[in-house]
Motif scaffolding. Structure first.
Motif, PDB file in Angstrom:
ATOM      1  N   LEU A  64       0.853  -1.255   0.036  1.00 18.33           N
ATOM      2  CA  LEU A  64      -0.113   0.040   0.019  1.00 18.33           C
ATOM      3  C   LEU A  64       0.858   1.457  -0.066  1.00 18.33           C
ATOM      4  CD1 LEU A  64      -3.025  -1.243   2.673  1.00 18.33           C
ATOM      5  CD2 LEU A  64      -3.013  -1.238  -0.048  1.00 18.33           C
ATOM      6  N   GLY A  65       2.022   1.206  -0.654  1.00 19.74           N
ATOM      7  CA  GLY A  65       2.995   2.319  -0.815  1.00 19.74           C
ATOM      8  C   GLY A  65       4.023   2.478   0.201  1.00 19.74           C
ATOM      9  N   ASN A  66       3.637   1.577   1.457  1.00 12.50           N
ATOM     10  CA  ASN A  66       4.879   1.799   2.537  1.00 12.50           C
ATOM     11  C   ASN A  66       5.618   0.758   2.573  1.00 12.50           C
ATOM     12  OD1 ASN A  66       3.307   3.748   4.285  1.00 12.50           O
ATOM     13  ND2 ASN A  66       1.555   2.649   3.721  1.00 12.50           N
ATOM     14  N   LYS A  67       7.005   1.221   2.896  1.00 12.05           N
ATOM     15  CA  LYS A  67       8.152   0.290   2.939  1.00 12.05           C
ATOM     16  C   LYS A  67       7.747  -0.467   4.236  1.00 12.05           C
ATOM     17  CE  LYS A  67      11.500   2.502  -0.035  1.00 12.05           C
ATOM     18  NZ  LYS A  67      12.811   2.905  -0.088  1.00 12.05           N
ATOM     19  N   MET A  68       8.043  -1.814   4.127  1.00  7.00           N
ATOM     20  CA  MET A  68       7.657  -2.587   5.105  1.00  7.00           C
ATOM     21  C   MET A  68       8.810  -2.848   6.374  1.00  7.00           C
ATOM     22  SD  MET A  68       4.445  -2.763   5.111  1.00  7.00           S
ATOM     23  CE  MET A  68       3.954  -3.725   6.561  1.00  7.00           C
ATOM     24  N   ALA A  69       9.972  -2.934   6.103  1.00  8.19           N
ATOM     25  CA  ALA A  69      11.020  -3.154   6.890  1.00  8.19           C
ATOM     26  C   ALA A  69      10.971  -2.381   8.277  1.00  8.19           C
ATOM     27  CB  ALA A  69      12.212  -2.915   6.268  1.00  8.19           C
ATOM     28  N   GLY A  70      10.838  -3.013   9.357  1.00  3.92           N
ATOM     29  CA  GLY A  70      10.634  -2.392  10.666  1.00  3.92           C
ATOM     30  C   GLY A  70       9.199  -1.942  10.790  1.00  3.92           C
ATOM     31  N   LYS A  71       8.423  -2.155  10.121  1.00  2.69           N
ATOM     32  CA  LYS A  71       6.978  -1.693  10.430  1.00  2.69           C
ATOM     33  C   LYS A  71       6.181  -3.049  10.633  1.00  2.69           C
ATOM     34  CE  LYS A  71       6.306   2.345   6.955  1.00  2.69           C
ATOM     35  NZ  LYS A  71       5.886   3.314   8.141  1.00  2.69           N
ATOM     36  N   LYS A  72       5.138  -2.547  11.791  1.00  2.00           N
ATOM     37  CA  LYS A  72       4.162  -3.623  12.188  1.00  2.00           C
ATOM     38  C   LYS A  72       2.820  -3.162  12.164  1.00  2.00           C
ATOM     39  CE  LYS A  72       8.049  -6.154  14.490  1.00  2.00           C
ATOM     40  NZ  LYS A  72       8.481  -6.658  15.826  1.00  2.00           N
ATOM     41  N   ASN A  73       1.981  -4.158  12.036  1.00  2.73           N
ATOM     42  CA  ASN A  73       0.517  -3.510  12.300  1.00  2.73           C
ATOM     43  C   ASN A  73       0.069  -2.238  11.729  1.00  2.73           C
ATOM     44  OD1 ASN A  73       0.235  -5.867  14.208  1.00  2.73           O
ATOM     45  ND2 ASN A  73       1.286  -4.459  15.922  1.00  2.73           N
ATOM     46  N   TYR A  74       0.494  -2.263  10.487  1.00  2.00           N
ATOM     47  CA  TYR A  74       0.052  -1.431   9.565  1.00  2.00           C
ATOM     48  C   TYR A  74      -1.414  -1.381   9.315  1.00  2.00           C
ATOM     49  CZ  TYR A  74      -0.422   1.938   5.865  1.00  2.00           C
ATOM     50  OH  TYR A  74      -0.845   2.965   4.689  1.00  2.00           O
TER      51      TYR A  74
END
Length: 284
Positions: A64-74
């Motif tokens: 959804l256009g967001n880099k996911m490395a390090g992200k959780k529970n977007y």
């Protein structure tokens, strides 16, 4: 068509041994895609990389256009882990408490009344509203899994990722769960990516197969034994390509489809249209 999941040149490994090398693939808006592969090839690891629980050694994951490395529970992503229903079965909580807690733990500005209404809608969507006052430990494995799905659906994700959701539940429960996921894919236009070990049980509901092997991931052929209908033109009632369920009625030869034959595909719309089949064989 819009790519909601993009994996670009991804490399990842453990203990200096690569599990994936230069993996690139996309999942388009409206896809219901299955990830398959032998035991130990890294299916669950791929899910962790997609969700940002693991960081690639090289490359990137964008959802959804967001880099996911390090992200959780977007907020736009729903995740149902493997064996989540069985794990929830040990909690001393009711069905409605488990789903309601998922709302209040997510960032939102809904009132309590709105949250309760959302909880009931979510349980209704998975055919579990009548069990809302029951302890989750009192439910069958298939019912527990549907509650865990409701726990995710209550926050209305755009992308739903599931890791082996059919493990440990009987065939009838698998069919019921897949029917619910199919309706989310068609009516709510939700993009779904699911790891599975049992392609034949789910092949009537998916439109893509992504196979992990030899440190990579590639598009695989749809199973020949099942009837899959898809077409890529823009439907008048939705902005995405429309996927038909395997039970749709088609006239032999030209593939004219009536929405009256398939309530889950079109909701309340009543109209006919012709289309081309993108996958599989024509239903007789």
């Amino acid at each position: 068509m819009i790519n909601v999941v993009e994996v670009n040149n991804l490399t990842f490994g453990y203990d200096n041994k690569n599990l994936f090398e230069g993996v690139t693939f996309q999942v388009e808006e409206g896809d219901f895609a299955a990830i398959i592969g032998d035991n130990g090839v890294g299916k669950s690891t791929m899910i962790k990389l997609l969700l940002g629980f693991l960081k690639p050694d090289e490359g990137e994951v964008v959802i959804l256009g967001n880099k996911m490395a390090g992200k959780k529970n977007y907020a736009g992503i729903g995740y149902v882990p493997q064996n989540s229903g069985a794990l929830a079965g040990s909690f001393p909580a009711t069905v409605e408490e488990i789903v309601y807690y998922s709302i209040i733990s997510a960032p939102n500005r809904k009132s309590r009344k709105e949250k309760l209404a959302a909880m009931e809608r979510s349980l209704k969507a998975v055919d579990m509203l009548e069990y809302k006052g029951r302890l989750i430990s009192e439910l069958s494995g298939g019912q527990q899994q549907r509650v865990m799905l409701a726990r995710v659906l209550v926050n209305e994700p755009q992308v739903l990722i599931l890791d082996e959701p059919t493990v440990g539940i009987d065939g009838e429960s698998v069919d019921r769960l897949m029917g619910i996921l199919h309706k989310q894919n068609i009516v709510r236009q939700m993009t779904i990516l699911m790891v599975t070990h049992d392609l034949q049980s789910v092949s009537s509901y998916i439109n893509r197969v992504l196979c992990i092997s030899d440190h990579s991931l590639a598009e695989a052929a749809m199973p020949e034994a099942k009837v899959i209908h898809a077409h890529s033109h823009h439907h008048e009632h939705t902005h995405i390509g429309h996927i038909h369920c395997a039970s749709c009625e088609h006239q032999e030869g030209h593939g004219k489809h009536s929405s009256q034959d398939c309530e889950c595909c079109h909701g309340d719309h009543n109209h006919d249209h012709s289309h081309k089949h993108g996958h599989g064989k024509e239903n007789k």
